[in-house]
Design a protein around this motif. Structure first.
Motif, PDB file in Angstrom:
ATOM      1  N   ASP A   1      18.881  28.174  52.921  1.00 19.39           N
ATOM      2  CA  ASP A   1      18.819  26.812  52.392  1.00 19.39           C
ATOM      3  C   ASP A   1      19.912  26.543  51.367  1.00 19.39           C
ATOM      4  O   ASP A   1      20.276  25.399  51.117  1.00 19.39           O
ATOM      5  CB  ASP A   1      17.451  26.552  51.745  1.00 19.39           C
ATOM      6  N   ASN A   2      20.432  27.608  50.756  1.00 17.36           N
ATOM      7  CA  ASN A   2      21.476  27.441  49.749  1.00 17.36           C
ATOM      8  C   ASN A   2      22.867  27.289  50.349  1.00 17.36           C
ATOM      9  O   ASN A   2      23.793  26.897  49.648  1.00 17.36           O
ATOM     10  CB  ASN A   2      21.479  28.641  48.793  1.00 17.36           C
ATOM     11  N   VAL A   3      23.029  27.602  51.630  1.00 17.54           N
ATOM     12  CA  VAL A   3      24.353  27.557  52.255  1.00 17.54           C
ATOM     13  C   VAL A   3      24.984  26.165  52.159  1.00 17.54           C
ATOM     14  O   VAL A   3      26.126  26.034  51.710  1.00 17.54           O
ATOM     15  CB  VAL A   3      24.285  28.035  53.721  1.00 17.54           C
TER      16      VAL A   3
ATOM     17  N   ARG B   1      39.937  19.889  42.209  1.00 17.53           N
ATOM     18  CA  ARG B   1      39.524  20.754  41.109  1.00 17.53           C
ATOM     19  C   ARG B   1      39.792  22.225  41.433  1.00 17.53           C
ATOM     20  O   ARG B   1      39.926  23.048  40.537  1.00 17.53           O
ATOM     21  CB  ARG B   1      38.041  20.526  40.785  1.00 17.53           C
ATOM     22  N   LEU B   2      39.858  22.543  42.717  1.00 13.80           N
ATOM     23  CA  LEU B   2      40.341  23.844  43.173  1.00 13.80           C
ATOM     24  C   LEU B   2      41.660  23.611  43.886  1.00 13.80           C
ATOM     25  O   LEU B   2      41.696  22.979  44.942  1.00 13.80           O
ATOM     26  CB  LEU B   2      39.330  24.494  44.126  1.00 13.80           C
ATOM     27  N   LEU B   3      42.733  24.113  43.332  1.00 14.10           N
ATOM     28  CA  LEU B   3      44.069  23.825  43.839  1.00 14.10           C
ATOM     29  C   LEU B   3      44.434  24.754  44.989  1.00 14.10           C
ATOM     30  O   LEU B   3      43.871  25.849  45.117  1.00 14.10           O
ATOM     31  CB  LEU B   3      45.083  23.961  42.709  1.00 14.10           C
ATOM     32  N   PRO B   4      45.395  24.355  45.824  1.00 15.55           N
ATOM     33  CA  PRO B   4      45.885  25.262  46.873  1.00 15.55           C
ATOM     34  C   PRO B   4      46.310  26.592  46.267  1.00 15.55           C
ATOM     35  O   PRO B   4      47.004  26.647  45.254  1.00 15.55           O
ATOM     36  CB  PRO B   4      47.085  24.497  47.452  1.00 15.55           C
ATOM     37  N   GLY B   5      45.865  27.679  46.895  1.00 10.09           N
ATOM     38  CA  GLY B   5      46.184  29.006  46.399  1.00 10.09           C
ATOM     39  C   GLY B   5      45.159  29.579  45.445  1.00 10.09           C
ATOM     40  O   GLY B   5      45.200  30.780  45.140  1.00 10.09           O
ATOM     41  N   ALA B   6      44.215  28.770  44.963  1.00 10.82           N
ATOM     42  CA  ALA B   6      43.189  29.276  44.055  1.00 10.82           C
ATOM     43  C   ALA B   6      42.340  30.322  44.760  1.00 10.82           C
ATOM     44  O   ALA B   6      41.998  30.185  45.932  1.00 10.82           O
ATOM     45  CB  ALA B   6      42.304  28.127  43.568  1.00 10.82           C
ATOM     46  N   GLN B   7      41.991  31.384  44.047  1.00 16.68           N
ATOM     47  CA  GLN B   7      41.170  32.449  44.605  1.00 16.68           C
ATOM     48  C   GLN B   7      39.708  32.250  44.222  1.00 16.68           C
ATOM     49  O   GLN B   7      39.401  31.805  43.121  1.00 16.68           O
ATOM     50  CB  GLN B   7      41.659  33.806  44.108  1.00 16.68           C
ATOM     51  N   ILE B   8      38.817  32.578  45.166  1.00 12.10           N
ATOM     52  CA  ILE B   8      37.378  32.416  44.956  1.00 12.10           C
ATOM     53  C   ILE B   8      36.701  33.732  45.297  1.00 12.10           C
ATOM     54  O   ILE B   8      36.868  34.259  46.398  1.00 12.10           O
ATOM     55  CB  ILE B   8      36.794  31.291  45.839  1.00 12.10           C
ATOM     56  N   SER B   9      35.914  34.239  44.380  1.00 10.29           N
ATOM     57  CA  SER B   9      35.226  35.509  44.552  1.00 10.29           C
ATOM     58  C   SER B   9      33.811  35.285  45.077  1.00 10.29           C
ATOM     59  O   SER B   9      33.045  34.509  44.507  1.00 10.29           O
ATOM     60  CB  SER B   9      35.170  36.236  43.205  1.00 10.29           C
ATOM     61  N   GLN B  10      33.472  35.983  46.158  1.00  6.98           N
ATOM     62  CA  GLN B  10      32.100  35.907  46.673  1.00  6.98           C
ATOM     63  C   GLN B  10      31.096  36.323  45.610  1.00  6.98           C
ATOM     64  O   GLN B  10      30.078  35.657  45.396  1.00  6.98           O
ATOM     65  CB  GLN B  10      31.938  36.813  47.899  1.00  6.98           C
ATOM     66  N   ALA B  11      31.371  37.419  44.922  1.00  3.67           N
ATOM     67  CA  ALA B  11      30.452  37.920  43.906  1.00  3.67           C
ATOM     68  C   ALA B  11      30.315  36.916  42.766  1.00  3.67           C
ATOM     69  O   ALA B  11      29.214  36.673  42.259  1.00  3.67           O
ATOM     70  CB  ALA B  11      30.947  39.259  43.369  1.00  3.67           C
ATOM     71  N   GLY B  12      31.429  36.311  42.379  1.00  2.00           N
ATOM     72  CA  GLY B  12      31.392  35.344  41.296  1.00  2.00           C
ATOM     73  C   GLY B  12      30.613  34.103  41.660  1.00  2.00           C
ATOM     74  O   GLY B  12      29.819  33.590  40.858  1.00  2.00           O
TER      75      GLY B  12
ATOM     76  N   ARG C   1      24.773  37.527  48.207  1.00  5.42           N
ATOM     77  CA  ARG C   1      26.070  37.242  48.831  1.00  5.42           C
ATOM     78  C   ARG C   1      25.923  36.669  50.238  1.00  5.42           C
ATOM     79  O   ARG C   1      26.879  36.113  50.769  1.00  5.42           O
ATOM     80  CB  ARG C   1      26.920  38.512  48.885  1.00  5.42           C
ATOM     81  N   GLY C   2      24.743  36.810  50.853  1.00  8.80           N
ATOM     82  CA  GLY C   2      24.563  36.331  52.226  1.00  8.80           C
ATOM     83  C   GLY C   2      24.890  34.856  52.394  1.00  8.80           C
ATOM     84  O   GLY C   2      25.738  34.487  53.227  1.00  8.80           O
ATOM     85  N   PRO C   3      24.231  33.956  51.657  1.00  9.27           N
ATOM     86  CA  PRO C   3      24.557  32.539  51.810  1.00  9.27           C
ATOM     87  C   PRO C   3      25.978  32.190  51.384  1.00  9.27           C
ATOM     88  O   PRO C   3      26.576  31.256  51.918  1.00  9.27           O
ATOM     89  CB  PRO C   3      23.520  31.833  50.923  1.00  9.27           C
ATOM     90  N   VAL C   4      26.538  32.957  50.459  1.00  2.11           N
ATOM     91  CA  VAL C   4      27.924  32.711  50.050  1.00  2.11           C
ATOM     92  C   VAL C   4      28.867  33.048  51.203  1.00  2.11           C
ATOM     93  O   VAL C   4      29.801  32.296  51.505  1.00  2.11           O
ATOM     94  CB  VAL C   4      28.284  33.528  48.793  1.00  2.11           C
ATOM     95  N   ARG C   5      28.630  34.182  51.860  1.00  2.00           N
ATOM     96  CA  ARG C   5      29.466  34.543  53.011  1.00  2.00           C
ATOM     97  C   ARG C   5      29.400  33.472  54.095  1.00  2.00           C
ATOM     98  O   ARG C   5      30.413  33.120  54.709  1.00  2.00           O
ATOM     99  CB  ARG C   5      29.024  35.897  53.586  1.00  2.00           C
ATOM    100  N   GLU C   6      28.173  32.959  54.348  1.00  2.00           N
ATOM    101  CA  GLU C   6      28.024  31.924  55.366  1.00  2.00           C
ATOM    102  C   GLU C   6      28.737  30.638  54.953  1.00  2.00           C
ATOM    103  O   GLU C   6      29.393  29.977  55.775  1.00  2.00           O
ATOM    104  CB  GLU C   6      26.543  31.651  55.628  1.00  2.00           C
TER     105      GLU C   6
ATOM    106  N   PHE D   1      31.332  30.447  52.989  1.00  2.00           N
ATOM    107  CA  PHE D   1      32.766  30.730  53.132  1.00  2.00           C
ATOM    108  C   PHE D   1      33.190  30.619  54.597  1.00  2.00           C
ATOM    109  O   PHE D   1      34.276  30.121  54.906  1.00  2.00           O
ATOM    110  CB  PHE D   1      33.077  32.134  52.610  1.00  2.00           C
ATOM    111  N   ARG D   2      32.340  31.114  55.497  1.00  2.14           N
ATOM    112  CA  ARG D   2      32.670  31.044  56.932  1.00  2.14           C
ATOM    113  C   ARG D   2      32.843  29.597  57.374  1.00  2.14           C
ATOM    114  O   ARG D   2      33.772  29.261  58.120  1.00  2.14           O
ATOM    115  CB  ARG D   2      31.584  31.733  57.760  1.00  2.14           C
ATOM    116  N   LEU D   3      31.947  28.726  56.906  1.00  3.37           N
ATOM    117  CA  LEU D   3      32.026  27.315  57.275  1.00  3.37           C
ATOM    118  C   LEU D   3      33.257  26.646  56.664  1.00  3.37           C
ATOM    119  O   LEU D   3      33.920  25.829  57.311  1.00  3.37           O
ATOM    120  CB  LEU D   3      30.755  26.592  56.827  1.00  3.37           C
ATOM    121  N   LEU D   4      33.569  26.989  55.442  1.00  4.66           N
ATOM    122  CA  LEU D   4      34.760  26.435  54.791  1.00  4.66           C
ATOM    123  C   LEU D   4      36.031  26.920  55.478  1.00  4.66           C
ATOM    124  O   LEU D   4      37.009  26.171  55.600  1.00  4.66           O
ATOM    125  CB  LEU D   4      34.783  26.823  53.316  1.00  4.66           C
TER     126      LEU D   4
END
Length: 255
Positions: A26-28, A43-54, A63-68, A70-73
């Protein structure tokens, strides 16, 4: 926000606090939409890095819903994600820009032509109002976010009677082009080109001239695209975009 969540060259945080906890699917959509809005909204510029853990820590999820999310993005072309690495916001691409605007030129010109005969009086009044706001925006006090909210509402209203699927697809393409329009505005160039054409489009809709509205909308979108392409890559030849313009305008087109 902790630096472990988002890492950018400007160290600008992007993911706000207050997200729901838990680890379920539900959080995905919540995570995806928040990150998507931050990317498309600049607010997130091209090249900005995003950490799954963060991100997981910030939203209080596993991390499960975060991975999902990320997959959609990544499917949407907004991030590049590699296993065991931080995801990175995709850069701006002249090829993507041309592709997006070609799709918009062809589909939105069709959509407005079928919408014109079905507009209500209230919708025509709203088109007039929004078109006048866009036409009379003061370049000295121009704010992109405020202007683009009105701009997006105007363009979606033009397509109001083209069907839910067409509207949804057009809204997605328009949202993706927002990143490019923002760069144009924030590099000091002010209003995007063709601001005064919105009021003319509104008048053509009121006149019931769907064919003329379709032609002007195609020209309006193509001029914006060609301006942005010239800014990004002056020697780039937008073959696909020119073909799309010719498809809509025929022999009269000289892009």
């Amino acid at each position: 926000m902790e630096a472990s969540v988002i890492v950018t060259e400007t160290s600008a945080p992007a993911v706000p606090t207050g997200a729901p906890g838990g680890g379920g699917r539900d959080n995905v959509p919540v995570i995806r939409e928040r990150l998507r809005a931050d990317i498309l909204g600049g607010r997130l510029l091209p090249g900005a890095q995003i950490s799954q853990a963060g991100v997981a820590a910030e939203f209080g999820v596993s991390r499960g819903p975060v991975r999902e999310a990320f997959r959609l993005l990544e499917r949407d072309g907004l991030i590049e994600a590699r296993v065991n690495h931080r995801a990175r916001v995709t850069g701006l691409s002249v090829h993507e820009l041309e592709h997006l605007y070609t799709l918009r030129v062809v589909s939105e010109s069709l959509a407005v032509s079928v919408s014109v005969p079905a507009f209500t009086g209230d919708e025509l009044d709203e088109l007039d109002r929004l078109g006048e706001v866009l036409r009379t925006t003061d370049t000295a006090t121009f704010d992109f976010d405020t202007w683009d909210e009105v701009h997006q509402r105007f363009h979606m209203l033009l397509l109001a009677h083209s069907g839910a699927q067409m509207l949804g697809t057009a809204a997605e393409w328009a949202a993706h082009t927002q990143r490019y329009r923002r760069v144009f505005a924030e590099e000091g160039r002010g209003l995007p080109p063709g601001a005064g054409e919105h009021a003319v489009l509104a008048q053509l809709c009121r006149d019931g001239d769907g064919a003329a509205a379709a032609r002007l909308l195609a020209l309006h979108l193509s001029r914006a695209a060609l301006t942005l392409i010239a800014q990004m890559a002056p020697t780039y030849d937008p073959v696909l975009l020119r073909a799309g313009i010719r498809q809509v305008l025929g022999a009269e087109s000289r892009p």
